[in-house]
Design a protein around this motif. Structure first.
Motif, PDB file in Angstrom:
ATOM      1  N   ALA A 148       0.823  -1.206   0.000  1.00  0.00           N
ATOM      2  CA  ALA A 148       0.000   0.000   0.000  1.00  0.00           C
ATOM      3  C   ALA A 148       0.855   1.254   0.000  1.00  0.00           C
ATOM      4  CB  ALA A 148      -0.916   0.001   1.225  1.00  0.00           C
ATOM      5  N   GLY A 149       0.361   2.287  -0.673  1.00  0.00           N
ATOM      6  CA  GLY A 149       1.016   3.584  -0.641  1.00  0.00           C
ATOM      7  C   GLY A 149       0.738   4.304   0.670  1.00  0.00           C
ATOM      8  N   THR A 165       1.585  -5.358   5.625  1.00  0.00           N
ATOM      9  CA  THR A 165       2.997  -4.992   5.441  1.00  0.00           C
ATOM     10  C   THR A 165       3.400  -3.892   6.423  1.00  0.00           C
ATOM     11  OG1 THR A 165       2.539  -3.336   3.718  1.00  0.00           O
ATOM     12  CG2 THR A 165       2.954  -5.618   2.996  1.00  0.00           C
ATOM     13  N   ARG A 166       2.430  -3.205   6.994  1.00  0.00           N
ATOM     14  CA  ARG A 166       2.744  -2.147   7.955  1.00  0.00           C
ATOM     15  C   ARG A 166       3.075  -2.685   9.337  1.00  0.00           C
ATOM     16  NH1 ARG A 166      -1.617   2.283   5.590  1.00  0.00           N
ATOM     17  NH2 ARG A 166      -0.283   2.871   3.847  1.00  0.00           N
ATOM     18  N   VAL A 167       2.932  -3.988   9.534  1.00  0.00           N
ATOM     19  CA  VAL A 167       3.316  -4.564  10.830  1.00  0.00           C
ATOM     20  C   VAL A 167       4.549  -5.450  10.692  1.00  0.00           C
ATOM     21  CG1 VAL A 167       0.997  -4.409  11.774  1.00  0.00           C
ATOM     22  CG2 VAL A 167       1.694  -6.514  10.607  1.00  0.00           C
ATOM     23  N   MET A 168       5.271  -5.317   9.570  1.00  0.00           N
ATOM     24  CA  MET A 168       6.570  -5.974   9.453  1.00  0.00           C
ATOM     25  C   MET A 168       7.585  -5.234  10.324  1.00  0.00           C
ATOM     26  SD  MET A 168       7.096  -6.483   5.376  1.00  0.00           S
ATOM     27  CE  MET A 168       5.990  -7.387   4.311  1.00  0.00           C
ATOM     28  N   THR A 198       6.271 -12.381   5.247  1.00  0.00           N
ATOM     29  CA  THR A 198       5.504 -13.032   4.176  1.00  0.00           C
ATOM     30  C   THR A 198       4.374 -12.147   3.664  1.00  0.00           C
ATOM     31  OG1 THR A 198       3.890 -14.087   5.671  1.00  0.00           O
ATOM     32  CG2 THR A 198       5.937 -15.300   5.219  1.00  0.00           C
ATOM     33  N   PHE A 199       4.084 -11.031   4.331  1.00  0.00           N
ATOM     34  CA  PHE A 199       2.853 -10.299   4.080  1.00  0.00           C
ATOM     35  C   PHE A 199       2.847  -9.506   2.770  1.00  0.00           C
ATOM     36  CE2 PHE A 199       2.314 -10.158   8.901  1.00  0.00           C
ATOM     37  CZ  PHE A 199       1.391 -11.187   8.906  1.00  0.00           C
ATOM     38  N   GLY A 200       1.617  -9.342   2.251  1.00  0.00           N
ATOM     39  CA  GLY A 200       1.329  -8.458   1.130  1.00  0.00           C
ATOM     40  C   GLY A 200      -0.010  -7.792   1.379  1.00  0.00           C
TER      41      GLY A 200
END
Length: 343
Positions: free
Chosen positions: A62-63, A159-162, A180-182
């Motif tokens: 995400a942007g 992806t914001r919690v990587m 692994t997230f997308g």
């Protein structure tokens, strides 16, 4: 069984009549992700580690101005257009996702404010099973006569919690599953159908394993978060072991109730965490690989949006009467199955 609403309509089944999906434009290669983490970390990372261990080549991200609701709204518009419906025709809107825009109010209200309409709106949250849980709840509401048309949407931005850096090998082990997230979103419209529809749903929950993995900040236990609770952490091997133990039981139950085996399904959709997870699923269950819609290599782990994205991809090729088996796996820990027959 037949049900009737106050307006007099009746139907024995509820079906999915519209499907939509939304993915970010930005693509992040796994190699680039590892380079970014390695540059910020205090420990060495072997070249190619992330790609080798996960089998994920890339994912969508995400942007800065895109949120969980952003993808839910875009997918919702496509699902409504596919069914030839308008937001004003909805009686129920469920935002069913592991991600959300805010703690309060429900993200469903943000989605509805963008879409329009005044349907009963609320959130459903159960980790990566949120979307299929939302479908189950919406179906139940239609069968109970509480709604005629229900829109179930998800928007995922995991992806914001990587974890952005790694300080130790112990930290790396608990943070690795997060890489692994997308990101992405999906939506389905549910309404009465005269044939086909959702014909079977089952669940298996083992809540004693709730602490195996998750994002533990933001609630009453850790309201201010902090680095240790803001990012995803968990034991990927332990999660896989739990899913293997309970997943086969639920599939046996579905087989006994329906009398259908793998050959009777046109496609099998399954939540996908990584390529090794998927390969182990194939080995344990015996599902023919050609029945699967593999998304993890190019999109990563889409959390609850996984099954919706897969359904949108296969829907155009399905013919009336074709059956799809969806299998959801979620932290907590829960397993869900849904058998859907295209009207």
């Amino acid at each position: 069984m037949n049900i009737a609403s106050p307006s007099g309509w009746s139907t024995p089944r509820v079906g999915i009549t519209g499907v939509g999906v939304s993915l970010p434009d930005r693509v992040l290669a796994t190699a680039d992700l590892q380079d970014r983490i390695a540059a910020a970390s205090d420990i060495p990372l072997p070249p190619g580690l992330f790609g080798t261990v996960t089998g994920i080549e890339r994912r969508r991200v995400a942007g800065d101005d895109e949120y969980a609701s952003t993808f839910a709204v875009r997918a919702a518009r496509r699902a409504l257009a596919a069914a030839g419906r308008e937001p004003a025709e909805l009686d129920l809107l469920l935002f069913a996702s592991a991600s959300r825009d805010l703690v309060e109010p429900a993200t469903a209200h943000i989605v509805q404010a963008e879409l329009g309409g005044s349907a009963h709106a609320l959130d459903v949250t159960n980790a990566c099973n949120s979307f299929i849980n939302g479908i189950d709840l919406a179906r139940s509401m239609v069968l109970a006569g509480r709604a005629r048309r229900a829109l179930v949407v998800t928007g995922e931005t995991p992806t914001r919690v990587m974890r952005p850096r790694l300080d130790s090998m112990a930290q790396a082990r608990t943070a690795f599953a997060g890489y692994t997230f997308g990101d992405g979103g999906a939506a389905v419209l549910l309404e009465p159908v005269r044939r086909g529809g959702i014909v079977d749903i089952d669940t298996e929950t083992r809540s004693e394993h709730w602490a195996v993995g998750g994002i533990f900040g933001g609630g009453s236990r850790h309201p201010r978060g902090g680095d240790e609770h803001t990012y995803f952490q968990g034991d990927g091997h332990a999660l896989r072991g739990v899913f293997e133990r309970i997943g086969t039981d639920i599939l046996h139950r579905v087989r006994r109730r329906t009398g259908w085996d793998w050959v009777d399904y046109e496609r099998v959709l399954v939540h996908q965490v990584s390529v090794p997870y998927l390969e182990r699923f194939i080995e344990v269950t015996g599902v023919p690989k050609e029945k699967l819609e593999v998304t993890v290599t190019e999109l990563g782990n889409l959390a609850s949006a996984t099954l919706g994205v897969q359904l949108a991809r296969v829907d155009a090729d399905l013919r009336p009467g074709d059956r799809v088996l969806a299998i959801g796996l979620g932290g907590g820990v829960s397993v869900m199955t849904m058998v859907w027959e295209k009207p």
